[in-house]
Each structure stands twice: as C-alpha cells, then as structure tokens.
Design a protein around this motif. Structure first.
Motif, PDB file in Angstrom:
ATOM      1  N   ARG A  82      85.529  37.598 156.082  1.00  0.00           N
ATOM      2  CA  ARG A  82      86.218  38.603 156.887  1.00  0.00           C
ATOM      3  C   ARG A  82      87.689  38.559 156.503  1.00  0.00           C
TER       4      ARG A  82
ATOM      5  N   PRO B 238      91.095  48.322 152.233  1.00  0.00           N
ATOM      6  CA  PRO B 238      89.685  48.213 152.630  1.00  0.00           C
ATOM      7  C   PRO B 238      88.728  48.295 151.443  1.00  0.00           C
TER       8      PRO B 238
ATOM      9  N   PHE C 228      86.197  44.058 155.990  1.00  0.00           N
ATOM     10  CA  PHE C 228      87.581  44.236 156.421  1.00  0.00           C
ATOM     11  C   PHE C 228      87.668  44.462 157.916  1.00  0.00           C
TER      12      PHE C 228
ATOM     13  N   VAL D 243      88.772  44.953 149.616  1.00  0.00           N
ATOM     14  CA  VAL D 243      87.960  43.950 150.331  1.00  0.00           C
ATOM     15  C   VAL D 243      86.483  44.191 150.065  1.00  0.00           C
TER      16      VAL D 243
ATOM     17  N   LEU E 232      93.324  42.978 157.865  1.00  0.00           N
ATOM     18  CA  LEU E 232      94.341  43.785 157.197  1.00  0.00           C
ATOM     19  C   LEU E 232      95.345  44.263 158.225  1.00  0.00           C
TER      20      LEU E 232
END
Length: 91
Positions: A56, A71, A81, A74, A59
């Motif tokens: 996880r 995003p 995210f 990730v 942001l």
C-alpha cells in the motif's frame, strides 16, 4: 466479460493515442506519451525504493501532473494506492 482496470485503460490510450492530450493542469498539457514517460520514471523510482506487489502506497500530493502520474506508477509496481489530498491549514 473482460474487466478493464485503470492502468490497463491508461496503457491502451498511451499506445493508441500517444500524441493526444491526456492531462491539462497548472503546469501545462501532457500527451499520453509524456504522461507515460513520467509514470515509467516514477514507477522505477518506487521500485528502487522498495515498493513491491501488494504494498500500500499513500500518496499525498497537490493536484497537478505528479498527482495524475503517481497512481499509475503505483499500479505499474503492482501496489495499491491510497490517495490523500492535503487540505489547506485554516487559521
């Protein structure tokens, strides 16, 4: 029925429409190719920092080009995210 995930939709647009405008923000306009390059660079830095599939990633970014790329970066790492929008301080 095939599920089209967010990062798959972005990649499809990046390949099919590289010169089309993907993002308009305070810092200007970015094409899908330019945004894709930012996503790949950011994903590389995340992997170098140790982001692994299933991690996880929180942001906390202002709404601008990095917020749009993060995003996807990730997701490119296989992470999940968690967006947080900084709020202005009330005084």
């Amino acid at each position: 029925m095939t599920t089209l995930l967010l990062h798959h939709a972005f990649e499809r647009a990046r390949v099919r429409l590289p010169q089309k405008v993907a993002l308009v923000c305070r810092s200007g306009r970015l094409s899908y190719a330019e945004l894709g390059a930012r996503v790949r660079a950011m994903a590389g830095r995340m992997r170098d920092a140790g982001v692994m599939p299933g991690d996880r990633v929180v942001l906390v970014l202002e709404s601008d080009a990095p917020y749009a790329a993060a995003p996807h970066a990730v997701l490119a790492c296989g992470g999940v995210f968690v967006p947080l929008t900084p709020t202005p301080r009330l005084e």
